[in-house]
Design a protein around this motif. Structure first.
Motif, short mmCIF file in Angstrom:
data_model
loop_
_atom_site.label_atom_id
_atom_site.label_comp_id
_atom_site.label_asym_id
_atom_site.label_seq_id
_atom_site.Cartn_x
_atom_site.Cartn_y
_atom_site.Cartn_z
N GLU A 1 -11.50 -63.84 7.22
CA GLU A 1 -11.27 -62.90 6.12
C GLU A 1 -11.49 -63.60 4.78
O GLU A 1 -12.03 -63.01 3.84
CB GLU A 1 -9.84 -62.36 6.20
CG GLU A 1 -9.44 -61.47 5.04
CD GLU A 1 -10.22 -60.16 5.00
OE1 GLU A 1 -10.18 -59.50 3.94
OE2 GLU A 1 -10.85 -59.80 6.01
N TYR A 2 -11.10 -64.86 4.69
CA TYR A 2 -11.29 -65.64 3.46
C TYR A 2 -12.78 -65.81 3.17
O TYR A 2 -13.21 -65.64 2.02
CB TYR A 2 -10.62 -67.00 3.62
CG TYR A 2 -10.65 -67.86 2.38
CD1 TYR A 2 -9.67 -67.72 1.40
CD2 TYR A 2 -11.64 -68.82 2.19
CE1 TYR A 2 -9.68 -68.51 0.26
CE2 TYR A 2 -11.65 -69.61 1.05
CZ TYR A 2 -10.67 -69.46 0.10
OH TYR A 2 -10.70 -70.23 -1.03
N TRP B 1 -15.21 -63.87 4.14
CA TRP B 1 -15.72 -62.56 3.74
C TRP B 1 -15.35 -62.26 2.29
O TRP B 1 -16.16 -61.74 1.52
CB TRP B 1 -15.15 -61.48 4.65
CG TRP B 1 -15.59 -60.10 4.26
CD1 TRP B 1 -16.71 -59.44 4.65
CD2 TRP B 1 -14.89 -59.21 3.34
NE1 TRP B 1 -16.76 -58.20 4.05
CE2 TRP B 1 -15.68 -58.03 3.25
CE3 TRP B 1 -13.72 -59.30 2.62
CZ2 TRP B 1 -15.29 -56.95 2.45
CZ3 TRP B 1 -13.34 -58.25 1.82
CH2 TRP B 1 -14.13 -57.08 1.75
N ALA B 2 -14.12 -62.60 1.92
CA ALA B 2 -13.66 -62.35 0.55
C ALA B 2 -14.48 -63.14 -0.46
O ALA B 2 -14.75 -62.66 -1.57
CB ALA B 2 -12.17 -62.70 0.43
N GLU C 1 -17.71 -61.33 -1.03
CA GLU C 1 -17.46 -60.13 -1.82
C GLU C 1 -17.21 -60.51 -3.28
O GLU C 1 -17.67 -59.83 -4.20
CB GLU C 1 -16.26 -59.38 -1.25
CG GLU C 1 -15.90 -58.09 -1.98
CD GLU C 1 -16.97 -57.01 -1.84
OE1 GLU C 1 -16.84 -55.97 -2.52
OE2 GLU C 1 -17.93 -57.20 -1.05
N PHE C 2 -16.49 -61.60 -3.48
CA PHE C 2 -16.22 -62.07 -4.85
C PHE C 2 -17.53 -62.43 -5.56
O PHE C 2 -17.72 -62.11 -6.73
CB PHE C 2 -15.29 -63.29 -4.79
CG PHE C 2 -14.92 -63.83 -6.15
CD1 PHE C 2 -13.97 -63.20 -6.93
CD2 PHE C 2 -15.53 -64.98 -6.65
CE1 PHE C 2 -13.62 -63.69 -8.18
CE2 PHE C 2 -15.19 -65.47 -7.90
CZ PHE C 2 -14.23 -64.84 -8.67
#
Length: 227
Positions: free
Chosen positions: A151-152, A154-155, A158-159
């Protein structure tokens, strides 16, 4: 020279208990000649003293203070989500370095420089960051994703998509600074006659690939810094 052969990068998620344990265990196992941290002097001292800034304090410091306050609150919320206060993996590295008697090096860019760059972000990115930061002060729904490290990652992607300027300032340019400092540490150890120096660097997971790429090339990347 391929500096990566001398440096082991531990990519951590700053709010993960798993990262804290991995950092401590790895340093004790590797017993490096030096331990490097994704910190600068101001953050290192602040972390040791556990000084908390109130919102009124941040207002007195102007734009930089407000930005710093928002970022700190975001980390606090992540810490609640994953069950660990931000900075625990750095404290684990500090403790482990003391156990094995290895010197500590602070390799990150000065927080004052970083905050100055953030304050000069495009209006669109500032507004979006301000709006999203409001969620820190409101109840948030927690979703069980199974693997917080995935998840990190992926974040981070996205960031980068939503905040290209801030991604450059907070990730790419800091990668450059930290890689340069790691190269200097290795060069220093070699100059002192250490034939096979070993350095363990503890950085955020999002910095690991970029720093490794620079170290593997053996020279800094041509990044134009934003001042």
């Amino acid at each position: 020279m391929n500096y990566l052969r001398y440096v082991k990068i531990i990519g951590t998620m700053h709010v993960s208990p798993k990262s804290r344990d991995e950092v401590f265990r790895t340093i004790l196992t590797e017993r490096p000649h030096a331990v490097a941290l994704e910190l600068d002097r101001a953050r290192f001292i602040g972390m040791q003293g556990k000084v908390e800034m109130s919102f009124s304090d941040s207002l007195r410091l102007g734009k930089k203070g407000v930005v710093n306050y928002i970022l700190a609150k975001v980390e606090e919320k992540l810490g609640e989500t994953f069950g660990m206060a931000p900075g625990e993996e750095m404290r684990a590295a500090i403790e482990a370095s003391r156990v094995i008697g290895a010197p500590l090096y602070l390799i990150d860019e000065d927080i004052g420089v970083i905050l100055t760059k953030i304050s000069r972000a495009p209006a669109r990115e500032k507004l979006l960051m301000a709006l999203e930061s409001l969620g820190v002060f409101l109840p948030l729904k927690t979703v069980d994703i199974g693997d917080p490290f995935e998840e990190y990652r992926w974040a981070m992607l996205e960031f980068r998509r939503r905040y290209p300027y801030l991604y450059r300032v907070l990730v790419e340019e800091r990668n450059e600074v930290m890689a340069r400092n790691l190269m200097m540490i290795v060069d220093s150890l070699l100059a002192r006659g250490v034939k096979r120096p070993k350095v363990v660097a503890v950085v955020g997971l999002g910095h690991k690939p970029g720093i490794e790429r620079i170290l593997n090339r053996g020279k800094p990347e041509p990044v134009t810094f934003i001042f």
